[in-house]
Design a protein around this motif. Structure first.
Motif, PDB file in Angstrom:
ATOM      1  N   ASP A 224      12.379 -96.013  50.351  1.00 13.32           N
ATOM      2  CA  ASP A 224      12.680 -97.348  50.873  1.00 13.32           C
ATOM      3  C   ASP A 224      11.412 -98.183  51.021  1.00 13.32           C
ATOM      4  O   ASP A 224      11.384 -99.367  50.670  1.00 13.32           O
ATOM      5  CB  ASP A 224      13.394 -97.244  52.225  1.00 13.32           C
TER       6      ASP A 224
ATOM      7  N   ASP B 101      18.603-105.997  31.321  1.00 15.09           N
ATOM      8  CA  ASP B 101      19.060-105.830  32.705  1.00 15.09           C
ATOM      9  C   ASP B 101      18.939-107.145  33.479  1.00 15.09           C
ATOM     10  O   ASP B 101      17.988-107.904  33.299  1.00 15.09           O
ATOM     11  CB  ASP B 101      18.241-104.751  33.421  1.00 15.09           C
TER      12      ASP B 101
ATOM     13  N   LYS C 136      13.649 -93.269  44.290  1.00 10.30           N
ATOM     14  CA  LYS C 136      14.249 -92.264  45.166  1.00 10.30           C
ATOM     15  C   LYS C 136      14.238 -90.880  44.520  1.00 10.30           C
ATOM     16  O   LYS C 136      14.063 -89.862  45.198  1.00 10.30           O
ATOM     17  CB  LYS C 136      15.681 -92.674  45.517  1.00 10.30           C
TER      18      LYS C 136
ATOM     19  N   ALA D  14      19.666-107.987  39.497  1.00  5.60           N
ATOM     20  CA  ALA D  14      20.407-107.085  40.384  1.00  5.60           C
ATOM     21  C   ALA D  14      20.379-105.653  39.861  1.00  5.60           C
ATOM     22  O   ALA D  14      20.166-104.699  40.626  1.00  5.60           O
ATOM     23  CB  ALA D  14      21.853-107.559  40.528  1.00  5.60           C
ATOM     24  N   SER D  15      20.579-105.480  38.555  1.00  3.29           N
ATOM     25  CA  SER D  15      20.566-104.123  37.999  1.00  3.29           C
ATOM     26  C   SER D  15      19.146-103.571  37.954  1.00  3.29           C
ATOM     27  O   SER D  15      18.930-102.374  38.111  1.00  3.29           O
ATOM     28  CB  SER D  15      21.194-104.103  36.601  1.00  3.29           C
ATOM     29  N   GLU D  16      18.143-104.453  37.761  1.00  5.19           N
ATOM     30  CA  GLU D  16      16.744-104.019  37.841  1.00  5.19           C
ATOM     31  C   GLU D  16      16.449-103.459  39.225  1.00  5.19           C
ATOM     32  O   GLU D  16      15.821-102.409  39.377  1.00  5.19           O
ATOM     33  CB  GLU D  16      15.796-105.184  37.553  1.00  5.19           C
ATOM     34  N   SER D  17      16.910-104.202  40.239  1.00  5.65           N
ATOM     35  CA  SER D  17      16.688-103.796  41.622  1.00  5.65           C
ATOM     36  C   SER D  17      17.324-102.432  41.896  1.00  5.65           C
ATOM     37  O   SER D  17      16.707-101.541  42.501  1.00  5.65           O
ATOM     38  CB  SER D  17      17.263-104.855  42.561  1.00  5.65           C
ATOM     39  N   GLU D  18      18.548-102.252  41.408  1.00  6.05           N
ATOM     40  CA  GLU D  18      19.267-100.993  41.628  1.00  6.05           C
ATOM     41  C   GLU D  18      18.566 -99.830  40.928  1.00  6.05           C
ATOM     42  O   GLU D  18      18.389 -98.758  41.506  1.00  6.05           O
ATOM     43  CB  GLU D  18      20.701-101.143  41.104  1.00  6.05           C
ATOM     44  N   LYS D  19      18.148-100.058  39.687  1.00  9.27           N
ATOM     45  CA  LYS D  19      17.485 -98.996  38.926  1.00  9.27           C
ATOM     46  C   LYS D  19      16.122 -98.650  39.526  1.00  9.27           C
ATOM     47  O   LYS D  19      15.730 -97.486  39.548  1.00  9.27           O
ATOM     48  CB  LYS D  19      17.316 -99.418  37.464  1.00  9.27           C
TER      49      LYS D  19
ATOM     50  N   TYR E  45       9.908 -99.002  47.559  1.00 12.21           N
ATOM     51  CA  TYR E  45      10.774 -99.976  46.889  1.00 12.21           C
ATOM     52  C   TYR E  45      10.553-101.383  47.436  1.00 12.21           C
ATOM     53  O   TYR E  45      10.450-102.359  46.669  1.00 12.21           O
ATOM     54  CB  TYR E  45      12.242 -99.586  47.054  1.00 12.21           C
TER      55      TYR E  45
ATOM     56  N   HIS F 212      15.173 -98.863  42.706  1.00  8.58           N
ATOM     57  CA  HIS F 212      15.332 -98.065  43.920  1.00  8.58           C
ATOM     58  C   HIS F 212      15.807 -96.649  43.590  1.00  8.58           C
ATOM     59  O   HIS F 212      15.316 -95.667  44.159  1.00  8.58           O
ATOM     60  CB  HIS F 212      16.306 -98.736  44.885  1.00  8.58           C
ATOM     61  N   LYS F 213      16.744 -96.545  42.667  1.00 10.71           N
ATOM     62  CA  LYS F 213      17.262 -95.227  42.286  1.00 10.71           C
ATOM     63  C   LYS F 213      16.165 -94.375  41.650  1.00 10.71           C
ATOM     64  O   LYS F 213      16.026 -93.181  41.957  1.00 10.71           O
ATOM     65  CB  LYS F 213      18.419 -95.395  41.296  1.00 10.71           C
TER      66      LYS F 213
END
Length: 786
Positions: A53, A31, A45, A34-39, A56, A41-42
């Motif tokens: 938030d 990853d 959540k 950017a994809s680490e950050s997205e995963k 994260y 947070h997801k």
């Protein structure tokens, strides 16, 4: 999870806590950030939508992920101790929330290689297993005093009923035979050979595996059609006597270039990147084929991480023994070469490798580069809330700087290192070490606390009368515009006041007022650190009972310079004003209690949040609002647990005692307060320990348990000289003393005049103190009336 991290020179991505986060949310090795950050947070959540938030923002900060928008704003201006505590709080919140969904088991391998910051965090996380369906399995080797052995002792001392130690014993003969059979897919070895292997390896499964692998390397066992065949060479075997010999024997049998490649890789550590290895071994041909062969013979394994090919020594011992076999001079050259390769390959994200570069340059004996990267690594550690590692980096940098500079000391550079070390010590809560470093730093800025007692006393008296004059002539002061250097000095002074307040209130008063003339020169509206120090001066006037009037004037002057948008300095002002008003006997309740409490917690101001609750609790308690008192008790316990801080626990224990004494619930908290006293005893906060002991003594006296009451009263008396100047603390002791002497006199048949005299003197001191600290006045007058 694997335990290795910063202190071993590894990349921050191997930090076990970061690996834990990645395991949760499904971040894979290929990853991008950017994809680490997205995963991340997801994933958070899904576990905790309400707090996603906030959690994260802080955990992404720890992982070094890029933040923007509201997440960047959330962590802006939060650093040092506050950042570290908020990372821990959010990590705890996430584990607790995750455990509500289903029980969680976390396995930490190689914990003996954990870094300091991980151990600090795990000390707090382990406690979650007492109240939540969470289990930690810690795999470690014995003999690592500062890591594995330390954690084991911590669990024995702190969680004796909540942990089990399982010592892994060597395999017995039957299990060893079974392991050999499994490794060879039930191909039979001659019985005498099998017995020889079992005898030499003494049931060590890794040793057995290495012996079998050496048989394959030497052609003693051949592989034909995916089957193992024992050859005639079995008659010529020579089984090594130790596991070390077995591994080195396999390494020595490699061809020269492959052996050179493996040795270079061992210098990089147990994990190493292909691109760095390629750069560092530019003279070795057929790199891919040689790496493939090393993987085939199971000395290393291959994986991917963020588009980078990464390799791992199959066993840490193989890496260590290969490394140890390199001549010292060659080792230095390789470390230097690898450091240069890392700088070249990872130029775009070099900050992730500051600790690793410091490690390599140190072993290469390149002192200038080592110093440079130690300081940079320390800065990164502070940014990610890893103060234990920051302390290690800055201490090493400081020692190295003195060696390099000799007589040519650059005070500006030296004080910069000391300043950062001071912040790290303060974040870690290490009072004695922190105080020493703060003093050295202030001295380098040109502000030295006098050692001569007469000079110090004269400075205190000047500062004392100076503040009185300022309180009546404020227009003559606060004119100079501050600069960055002065803000740093004021930050150091503020930290110093906090440290001294718990070690010695008397020293805190005398030595802090020494700086009053400096503080009152600065325009307070342009310097939050200076404003914090100035408002803090009010504490000493009401805390000591010298003058509630002057403390009130100082607070009013500070109020004029405030930005009241719930900034950090505004929260400090609010809790100091609350303390002052309560000591004056002004019983008022904050209408915005929940808002100011939440704001303080959000900013990592755990002390501020605790004090705001604490003194609001006194106001509600004195007004008879029992329900609100229970709510505040729960909140104080929550914040103490969230931030895992003994000082915060002391506020909880003190308020719990206040409520139980106030409402005469005498059996509810006595045992809990005894536990609290033991917790605080193990810290350096002797004044808080004395106060809690005084409260335990009062509860035992009211319960009729006079022997226990006497025992805890004597514990408090050990620190009487330190707490005498702080009237709230001294008042708690005097309450305990009068209660005990009164009960002792009542229980005695004889009319002992000496006991009566002791009681009268203590009661006289109590009433005198209570008139300066109104919080204990009702209890004091009640005792006096009796």
């Amino acid at each position: 999870l694997e335990g290795g991290a910063l202190s071993t020179g590894q990349n921050l991505s191997y930090h076990p806590i970061i690996q834990l986060l990645k395991c949760w949310v499904g971040i894979s090795k290929d990853d991008t950030p950017a994809s680490e950050s997205e995963k991340l947070h997801k994933g958070i959540k899904q576990i905790s939508p309400e707090q996603a938030d906030d959690i994260y923002a802080f955990l992404a900060t720890m992982m070094g992920l890029p933040l923007s928008g509201k997440y960047k704003d959330r962590v802006a201006g939060i650093e040092g101790e506050a950042l570290e505590k908020l990372i821990l709080k959010n990590l705890r919140d996430l584990i607790i929330t995750a455990a509500k969904n289903k029980p969680r088991i976390y396995i930490i391998e190689d914990m003996h290689w954990s870094d300091s910051s991980s151990i600090t965090i795990f000390e707090s996380l382990f406690k979650l297993s007492q109240k939540h369906p969470v289990m930690f399995i810690n795999v470690m080797r014995p003999g690592y005093k500062e890591t594995g052995d330390y954690i084991l002792k911590y669990l024995v001392d702190k969680l004796p009923g909540d942990h089990v130690t399982i010592n892994v014993n060597p395999l017995n003969e039957t299990d060893s035979v079974q392991l050999i059979g499994n490794l060879l897919r039930n191909t039979m070895l001659p019985s005498d050979i099998e017995k020889m292997i079992i005898s030499k390896t003494e049931g060590n499964p890794f040793f057995i595996e290495e012996v079998i692998r050496s048989f394959i390397d030497d052609g003693i066992i051949d592989i034909q059609d995916k089957k193992f065949i024992v050859t005639d060479k079995i008659k010529e075997i020579n089984i090594p006597d130790t596991i070390n010999e077995a591994i080195l024997s396999r390494v020595d049998k490699l061809d020269e270039k492959t052996r050179e490649l493996l040795k270079t890789a061992s210098v990089m550590g147990r994990n190493f990147y292909y691109k760095v290895l390629e750069e560092a071994t530019d003279t070795i041909e057929e790199l891919d084929e040689r790496l493939a062969y090393l993987a085939e013979v199971q000395l290393i394994s291959e994986s991917k991480k963020k588009q980078e090919i990464e390799y791992l020594f199959k066993h840490a011992l193989a890496q260590q023994l290969t490394y140890d076999s390199i001549m010292l001079q060659s080792r230095k050259e390789l470390h230097n070469k690898i450091a240069h390769s890392i700088e070249k390959v990872f130029a775009n994200n070099i900050n992730e490798y500051f600790g690793t570069l410091a490690y390599h340059y140190e072993n290469a004996e390149n002192q200038e580069k080592t110093e440079e990267y130690l300081i940079k690594a320390g800065n990164e550690a502070i940014k990610s809330g890893a103060s234990p590692d920051a302390i290690n980096f800055f201490k090493k940098a400081l020692k190295l700087y003195f060696e390099l500079a000799g007589a040519n000391i650059d005070n500006n550079k030296l004080r910069d290192i000391y300043f950062k070390l001071s912040i790290a010590y303060h974040s870690r809560g290490m009072s004695n070490e922190g105080l020493e470093t703060l003093d050295k730093t202030l001295e380098l800025y040109g502000y030295k606390i006098p050692k001569n007692k007469v000079r110090l006393l004269l400075g205190f008296l000047y500062g004392f009368f100076h503040l009185i004059f300022v309180s009546k002539n404020e227009k003559l002061f606060f004119k100079k515009s501050p600069d960055k250097e002065m803000d740093m000095v004021m930050t150091l002074i503020y930290y110093r006041v906090q440290v001294l307040s718990t070690i010695s209130p008397k020293r805190a008063l005398i030595e802090s007022l020494y700086f009053s003339r400096l503080v009152t020169r600065i325009n307070l509206s342009n310097s939050d650190p200076t404003l914090s120090v100035f408002i803090g001066f009010s504490l000493f006037f009401f805390w000591t009972g010298i003058s509630l009037k002057i403390s009130g004037k100082i607070i009013k002057i500070g109020e004029k310079f405030l930005n009241k948008n719930y900034t950090q300095v505004y929260i400090k002002y609010r809790y100091l004003k609350k303390m002052h008003n309560y000591h004056c006997g002004i019983i008022e309740k904050d209408k915005d209690l929940d808002l100011i409490y939440k704001t303080a917690v959000d900013k990592g101001m755990n002390w501020g949040a605790s004090y705001i609750l604490f003194f609001n609790g006194f106001c509600h308690g004195d007004s008879g609002d029992r329900e609100i008192c229970n709510y505040i008790t729960e909140r104080l316990k929550l914040i103490a647990d969230q931030f895992n801080n003994p000082q915060l626990h002391s506020s909880y224990y003190r308020f719990l005692a206040y409520v139980d004494i106030k409402y005469r619930e005498l059996n509810r908290s006595t045992d809990l307060l005894k536990e609290g006293a033991e917790l605080i005893r193990k810290t350096e906060h002797n004044t808080l320990f004395a106060v809690i002991c005084s409260n335990v003594s009062i509860l035992n006296t009211l319960n009729g348990n006079l022997s226990q009451a006497k025992e805890y009263l004597e514990e408090a008396e050990q620190f009487i000289e330190k707490i005498k100047i702080a009237k709230p603390f001294y008042g708690s002791y005097l309450l305990a003393k009068v209660n005990y002497e009164f009960a002792t006199m009542r229980s005695s048949d004889s009319n002992d005049q000496s006991n009566k005299k002791v009681l009268e003197q203590a009661l006289k001191q109590l009433i005198k103190t209570a008139r300066k600290f109104r919080g204990i006045l009702p209890e004091s007058l009640l005792l006096n009336a009796q």
